[in-house]
Enzyme design. Sequence first.
Site, PDB file in Angstrom:
ATOM      1  N   TYR A  44       9.955  19.521   2.996  1.00 29.65           N
ATOM      2  CA  TYR A  44       9.273  18.625   2.631  1.00 29.65           C
ATOM      3  C   TYR A  44       9.685  18.966   1.068  1.00 29.65           C
ATOM      4  CZ  TYR A  44       5.589  15.111   0.493  1.00 29.65           C
ATOM      5  OH  TYR A  44       5.394  14.304  -0.109  1.00 29.65           O
ATOM      6  N   SER A  60      13.401  18.527  -0.010  1.00 34.49           N
ATOM      7  CA  SER A  60      13.602  17.104   0.112  1.00 34.49           C
ATOM      8  C   SER A  60      13.266  16.742  -1.864  1.00 34.49           C
ATOM      9  CB  SER A  60      13.327  16.734   1.274  1.00 34.49           C
ATOM     10  OG  SER A  60      12.299  16.303   0.615  1.00 34.49           O
ATOM     11  N   SER A  79       7.207  14.125  -5.188  1.00 35.71           N
ATOM     12  CA  SER A  79       5.549  15.441  -5.521  1.00 35.71           C
ATOM     13  C   SER A  79       5.366  16.401  -5.189  1.00 35.71           C
ATOM     14  CB  SER A  79       5.645  15.844  -3.556  1.00 35.71           C
ATOM     15  OG  SER A  79       4.443  16.203  -3.700  1.00 35.71           O
ATOM     16  N   ASN A  81      10.878   5.661  -2.174  1.00 42.97           N
ATOM     17  CA  ASN A  81       9.125   5.401  -1.723  1.00 42.97           C
ATOM     18  C   ASN A  81       9.182   6.189  -0.336  1.00 42.97           C
ATOM     19  OD1 ASN A  81       6.258   6.030  -1.666  1.00 42.97           O
ATOM     20  ND2 ASN A  81       6.757   3.718   0.094  1.00 42.97           N
TER      21      ASN A  81
HETATM   22  P1  NAP Z   1       3.328   7.243   4.319  1.00 44.62           P
HETATM   23  O1  NAP Z   1       1.709   5.906   4.556  1.00 44.62           O
HETATM   24  O2  NAP Z   1       3.284   8.116   5.494  1.00 44.62           O
HETATM   25  O3  NAP Z   1       4.450   5.947   5.007  1.00 44.62           O
HETATM   26  C1  NAP Z   1       5.327   5.776   4.840  1.00 44.62           C
HETATM   27  C2  NAP Z   1       6.388   4.269   4.379  1.00 44.62           C
HETATM   28  O4  NAP Z   1       7.638   4.636   4.116  1.00 44.62           O
HETATM   29  C3  NAP Z   1       5.675   3.681   5.803  1.00 44.62           C
HETATM   30  O5  NAP Z   1       6.128   2.785   4.592  1.00 44.62           O
HETATM   31  C4  NAP Z   1       7.527   4.376   6.680  1.00 44.62           C
HETATM   32  O6  NAP Z   1       7.758   2.980   7.236  1.00 44.62           O
HETATM   33  C5  NAP Z   1       8.032   4.272   5.867  1.00 44.62           C
HETATM   34  N1  NAP Z   1       9.045   4.997   6.468  1.00 44.62           N
HETATM   35  C6  NAP Z   1       9.396   6.447   6.886  1.00 44.62           C
HETATM   36  N2  NAP Z   1      10.477   6.430   7.440  1.00 44.62           N
HETATM   37  C7  NAP Z   1      11.532   5.718   6.854  1.00 44.62           C
HETATM   38  C8  NAP Z   1      12.826   5.582   7.324  1.00 44.62           C
HETATM   39  N3  NAP Z   1      13.479   6.635   7.734  1.00 44.62           N
HETATM   40  N4  NAP Z   1      13.140   4.810   6.442  1.00 44.62           N
HETATM   41  C9  NAP Z   1      12.396   3.322   6.215  1.00 44.62           C
HETATM   42  N5  NAP Z   1      11.136   3.160   5.775  1.00 44.62           N
HETATM   43  C10 NAP Z   1      10.764   4.833   6.579  1.00 44.62           C
HETATM   44  O7  NAP Z   1       3.102   7.544   3.377  1.00 44.62           O
HETATM   45  P2  NAP Z   1       2.345   7.695   1.665  1.00 44.62           P
HETATM   46  O8  NAP Z   1       1.386   8.416   2.062  1.00 44.62           O
HETATM   47  O9  NAP Z   1       2.680   6.581   1.421  1.00 44.62           O
HETATM   48  O10 NAP Z   1       4.102   8.153   1.561  1.00 44.62           O
HETATM   49  C11 NAP Z   1       5.129   7.363   0.103  1.00 44.62           C
HETATM   50  C12 NAP Z   1       5.540   8.173  -0.137  1.00 44.62           C
HETATM   51  O11 NAP Z   1       4.633   9.141  -1.653  1.00 44.62           O
HETATM   52  C13 NAP Z   1       6.436   9.199   0.408  1.00 44.62           C
HETATM   53  O12 NAP Z   1       8.191   9.610   0.282  1.00 44.62           O
HETATM   54  C14 NAP Z   1       5.852  10.590  -0.151  1.00 44.62           C
HETATM   55  O13 NAP Z   1       6.741  12.329   0.456  1.00 44.62           O
HETATM   56  C15 NAP Z   1       5.272  10.569  -1.576  1.00 44.62           C
HETATM   57  N6  NAP Z   1       4.497  11.221  -1.745  1.00 44.62           N
HETATM   58  C16 NAP Z   1       2.760  10.774  -0.210  1.00 44.62           C
HETATM   59  C17 NAP Z   1       1.473  11.718  -1.440  1.00 44.62           C
HETATM   60  C18 NAP Z   1       0.699  11.811  -0.827  1.00 44.62           C
HETATM   61  O14 NAP Z   1      -0.346  12.431  -0.822  1.00 44.62           O
HETATM   62  N7  NAP Z   1       0.369  10.866   0.286  1.00 44.62           N
HETATM   63  C19 NAP Z   1       2.106  12.818  -2.079  1.00 44.62           C
HETATM   64  C20 NAP Z   1       2.970  13.052  -2.767  1.00 44.62           C
HETATM   65  C21 NAP Z   1       4.074  12.013  -2.348  1.00 44.62           C
HETATM   66  P3  NAP Z   1       6.803   3.075   9.111  1.00 44.62           P
HETATM   67  O15 NAP Z   1       5.329   2.286   8.552  1.00 44.62           O
HETATM   68  O16 NAP Z   1       7.690   1.400   9.682  1.00 44.62           O
HETATM   69  O17 NAP Z   1       6.733   4.121   9.150  1.00 44.62           O
END
Ligand code: NAP
Length: 246
Positions: free
Chosen positions: A154, A157, A141, A89
């Site tokens: 992005y 990836s 995504s 994730n």
């Molecule tokens: P987020 O709120 O920015 O949270 C990201 C999480 O990833 C945090 O727990 C962060 O840890 C961790 N992280 C970042 N870099 C890391 C690394 N190098 N090693 C280990 N952990 C790491 O993101 P989110 O929106 O929840 O997204 C979660 C996933 O869903 C991602 O893959 C994103 O691309 C995907 N996604 C999100 C959306 C959306 O609309 N939000 C849409 C499509 C896909 P820290 O707290 O320590 O920084």
Amino acid sequence: MQLLENKVALITGGSRGIGEALVRKFASLGASVAFTYSSSSEKATALAASLAPAKVMAYQSDAASFTQAEQLVKKVLADFGKIDVLINNAGITRDTLMLRMTEEQWDEVIRVNLKSAFNLTKQVLKPMLGARAGSIINMTSVVGVFGNAGQANYAASKAGMIGFTKSIAKELGSRNIRCNAIAPGFIETDMTHALDDKTRELYFSSLAIKRFGTAEEVADLAAFLAGDTSKYITGQVISICGGLNM
Ligand code: NAP
């Protein structure tokens, strides 16, 4: 019996956003949960403690590092004894137009979002092969399917993650290891809060269901894919996007 009772899940990026919702949902459905974070130590520790008596442990580990993934899985196996579910994730964005994108911005996003899936999947395969069971879930995504201006790194990836998911499903289906991808649309988290109003409005106008999604809704889908009620589903990319038409 709860949906995820007796299962051990390893979730990367569990300290915030969708990952935090995954940790909470899985614990509430009876799973034991190991989750990682990059820098949010306090938040991660508090989250793990708040879910007691469920067994939930936080580990600082850079998903982009092969060596750290190797050490992490060893620790999780020592602490939990097995890994039934892996959710790749952890993810980041470094959005900018291609003309301005630096090599660093490209490499960082590919390493954290895509190489991480290789790193972690490689490490959990042995225990999953030994158990002849496993569910791997990759957080891709809708952007990986449709592309998006300003997100070439992005989108690449996330598209890579889809090819990876389908290949792993084909390689390991005969060993009862499943691999699926979840493709969220616009979900309210720190990642999307960073977007400007114009981009938010653009997404909003393309939605069939007129609201943004919640991390909990993504966690519900992940719980289904992790549990045994989805045992004939593999190699799929399941969108959860409110009918977003990009
Ligand atoms: P987020 O709120 O920015 O949270 C990201 C999480 O990833 C945090 O727990 C962060 O840890 C961790 N992280 C970042 N870099 C890391 C690394 N190098 N090693 C280990 N952990 C790491 O993101 P989110 O929106 O929840 O997204 C979660 C996933 O869903 C991602 O893959 C994103 O691309 C995907 N996604 C999100 C959306 C959306 O609309 N939000 C849409 C499509 C896909 P820290 O707290 O320590 O920084």
